[in-house]
Design an enzyme around this catalytic site. Structure first.
Site, PDB file in Angstrom:
ATOM      1  N   ASP A 129       1.068   5.077   1.306  1.00 48.63           N
ATOM      2  CA  ASP A 129       0.048   6.003   2.922  1.00 48.63           C
ATOM      3  C   ASP A 129      -1.302   7.170   2.533  1.00 48.63           C
ATOM      4  O   ASP A 129      -0.562   7.810   1.444  1.00 48.63           O
ATOM      5  CB  ASP A 129       1.100   6.047   3.867  1.00 48.63           C
ATOM      6  CG  ASP A 129       1.262   4.537   4.547  1.00 48.63           C
ATOM      7  OD1 ASP A 129       1.263   4.073   4.935  1.00 48.63           O
ATOM      8  OD2 ASP A 129       3.202   5.179   5.554  1.00 48.63           O
ATOM      9  N   HIS A 175       4.740  -0.195  -0.014  1.00 46.79           N
ATOM     10  CA  HIS A 175       5.839  -0.756   0.863  1.00 46.79           C
ATOM     11  C   HIS A 175       4.185  -1.948   1.246  1.00 46.79           C
ATOM     12  O   HIS A 175       3.666  -1.583   1.839  1.00 46.79           O
ATOM     13  CB  HIS A 175       5.623   0.323   1.868  1.00 46.79           C
ATOM     14  CG  HIS A 175       5.482   1.220   2.238  1.00 46.79           C
ATOM     15  ND1 HIS A 175       4.772   2.719   2.202  1.00 46.79           N
ATOM     16  CD2 HIS A 175       4.675   1.100   3.618  1.00 46.79           C
ATOM     17  CE1 HIS A 175       3.935   3.148   2.997  1.00 46.79           C
ATOM     18  NE2 HIS A 175       3.806   2.442   4.065  1.00 46.79           N
ATOM     19  N   HIS A 216       0.661  -0.682  -0.217  1.00 48.15           N
ATOM     20  CA  HIS A 216      -0.008  -0.159   0.510  1.00 48.15           C
ATOM     21  C   HIS A 216       1.366   0.647  -0.045  1.00 48.15           C
ATOM     22  O   HIS A 216       1.957   1.188   0.079  1.00 48.15           O
ATOM     23  CB  HIS A 216      -0.848   0.374   1.261  1.00 48.15           C
ATOM     24  CG  HIS A 216      -0.322   0.468   2.570  1.00 48.15           C
ATOM     25  ND1 HIS A 216       0.652  -0.891   2.935  1.00 48.15           N
ATOM     26  CD2 HIS A 216       0.495   1.641   3.240  1.00 48.15           C
ATOM     27  CE1 HIS A 216       1.726  -0.417   3.882  1.00 48.15           C
ATOM     28  NE2 HIS A 216       0.953   1.090   4.396  1.00 48.15           N
ATOM     29  N   ARG A 227       7.209  -8.858  15.977  1.00 43.44           N
ATOM     30  CA  ARG A 227       8.376  -7.725  14.804  1.00 43.44           C
ATOM     31  C   ARG A 227       6.981  -6.855  16.002  1.00 43.44           C
ATOM     32  O   ARG A 227       6.131  -7.020  15.821  1.00 43.44           O
ATOM     33  CB  ARG A 227       8.141  -7.788  13.738  1.00 43.44           C
ATOM     34  CG  ARG A 227       8.557  -6.365  13.001  1.00 43.44           C
ATOM     35  CD  ARG A 227       8.942  -6.248  11.328  1.00 43.44           C
ATOM     36  NE  ARG A 227       9.678  -5.238  10.980  1.00 43.44           N
ATOM     37  CZ  ARG A 227       8.659  -4.075  10.414  1.00 43.44           C
ATOM     38  NH1 ARG A 227       7.485  -5.038  10.086  1.00 43.44           N
ATOM     39  NH2 ARG A 227       9.067  -3.201  10.178  1.00 43.44           N
TER      40      ARG A 227
END
Ligand SMILES: C=C1C[C@]23C[C@H]1CC[C@H]2[C@@]12CCC[C@@](C)(C(=O)O1)[C@H]2[C@@H]3C(=O)O
Ligand SMILES: O=C(O)CCC(=O)C(=O)O
Ligand SMILES: [Fe+2]
Length: 348
Positions: free
Chosen positions: A228, A283, A226, A293
């Site tokens: 941002d 990204h 996607h 993570r």
């Protein structure tokens, strides 16, 4: 937070999905197995790496401009955010996501809401589920945090509030560096930056992400590709790698954690403001077999009713405006409806 900002989501309610207890899954369920052929390009071993900018370097402005044009993403060091604050935010994330599922669900994001615990907003555009949990914070976190930690919510509220204040200052500084590199230097050039040019009226969301260790990481997806919908995003990632960016000609490139560093990426609104000079970067987040993570994204944008359009200084007879004016609120609506086609839908 003005309700207009939240309206974007009530028009496109998100389907409620069942949250799994990831620790109980020892095999990847089919609903989480992604077909890698969905990728825009096959995985490559890129030889290029995302630029690293030292904010104390006198050439930082040039470095940032170049990174925004060629990559749409860079990492920064000497950004002024203390390691102790970043550690505290990481601790709050860890504490939040390690709560039992039923506890986290007390602060679940409502279908037409923006804040709270749940799957990423973009989940509805994909047929497979993402191997992650998220918590979105818009406005004060108090109400949701009280539901999560009836005893020590005020400690976690303070951490998040301080983090948002510090992030806002850094975002303002980065805005002037990014704009400065395009020749936009006077405060009159960005009226909504406010009298003190500190972007005090700007809005932001904080997205906390948790990617549990995964039994079959090669077939799973932490957060799907996607861009941002922001002006810029400041991302903190813990020491486990997972973030990848797509670069034309190079394919998916890993953005390895840099100790003490922060990742800055150009969002769709900055792409519009720069009249296409700066790239909003595609990204995604991958997952890991043995390590979980954590990441936290500070999603920075203009006041919700300010119209963002290609900056007059960047428009001329040979450079017609590529996009029509759009408010953040309107753009989030468009994104909630058209997802990755949102940017092209506001092109003139
Ligand atoms: C202010 C924002 C920006 C949002 C929507 C809203 C609150 C949460 C943000 C994210 C965070 C995770 C990726 C993303 C794509 C998502 O699904 O939710 C982002 C989205 C956007 O940048 O479009
Ligand atoms: O976890 C990451 O590295 C990426 C998170 C992200 O892209 C987001 O929250 O918008
Ligand atoms: Fe993102």
């Amino acid at each position: 937070m003005p309700s207009r900002f939240l309206d974007a989501f009530s028009a496109h309610p998100q389907q409620q999905l069942k949250h799994p207890d990831f620790t109980s899954l020892h095999e990847l369920p089919d609903s989480y197995a992604w077909n890698q052929r969905d990728d825009p390009s096959p995985e490559t071993f890129a030889t290029e790496s995302v630029p690293l900018v030292d904010l104390n370097d006198p050439n930082a402005l040039q470095g940032i401009g170049h990174a925004c044009k060629t990559w749409g993403i860079f990492q920064v060091t000497n950004h002024g955010i203390s390691t102790s604050l970043l550690d505290m935010v990481e601790h709050t994330c860890r504490s939040l996501f390690s709560l039992p599922v039923h506890q986290k669900l007390k602060a679940a994001r409502s279908p037409d809401g923006v804040s709270g615990y749940g799957f990423a907003r973009i989940s509805s555009f994909f047929s497979k589920l993402m191997w992650s949990e998220g918590f979105t914070i818009v406005g004060p976190p108090d109400e949701h945090f009280r539901q999560l930690w009836p005893q020590d919510f005020s400690y976690h509220c303070d951490v998040i509030k301080e983090y948002k204040e510090e992030m806002k200052k850094l975002a303002g500084r980065l805005m002037w560096l990014m704009l400065g590199s395009l020749g936009i230097i006077a405060k009159e050039d960005i009226k909504w930056a406010g009298p003190k040019t500190d972007f005090k009226e700007a809005l932001a969301a904080l997205q906390l992400n948790y990617y549990p260790a995964c039994p079959d990481p090669d077939r799973a997806m932490g957060l799907a590709p996607h861009t941002d919908s922001t002006l810029l995003t400041i991302l903190y990632q813990n020491s486990t790698s997972g973030l990848q960016v797509f670069k034309e000609g190079a394919g998916w490139v890993a953005v390895p954690p840099v100790p003490g560093g922060l990742v800055i990426n150009v969002g769709d609104l900055m792409h519009i403001l720069s009249n296409g000079s700066y790239q909003s970067v595609l990204h995604r987040a991958m997952v890991n077999r043995s390590h979980h993570r954590l990441s936290s994204a500070y999603l920075f944008g203009p006041p919700s009713t300010v119209e963002i359009s290609p900056h007059p200084k960047l428009v001329g007879p040979t450079h017609p405006p590529l996009y029509r004016p759009v408010t953040w609120n309107e753009y989030l609506h468009t994104k909630a409806k058209h997802f990755n086609k949102a940017l092209s839908s506001v092109r003139v």
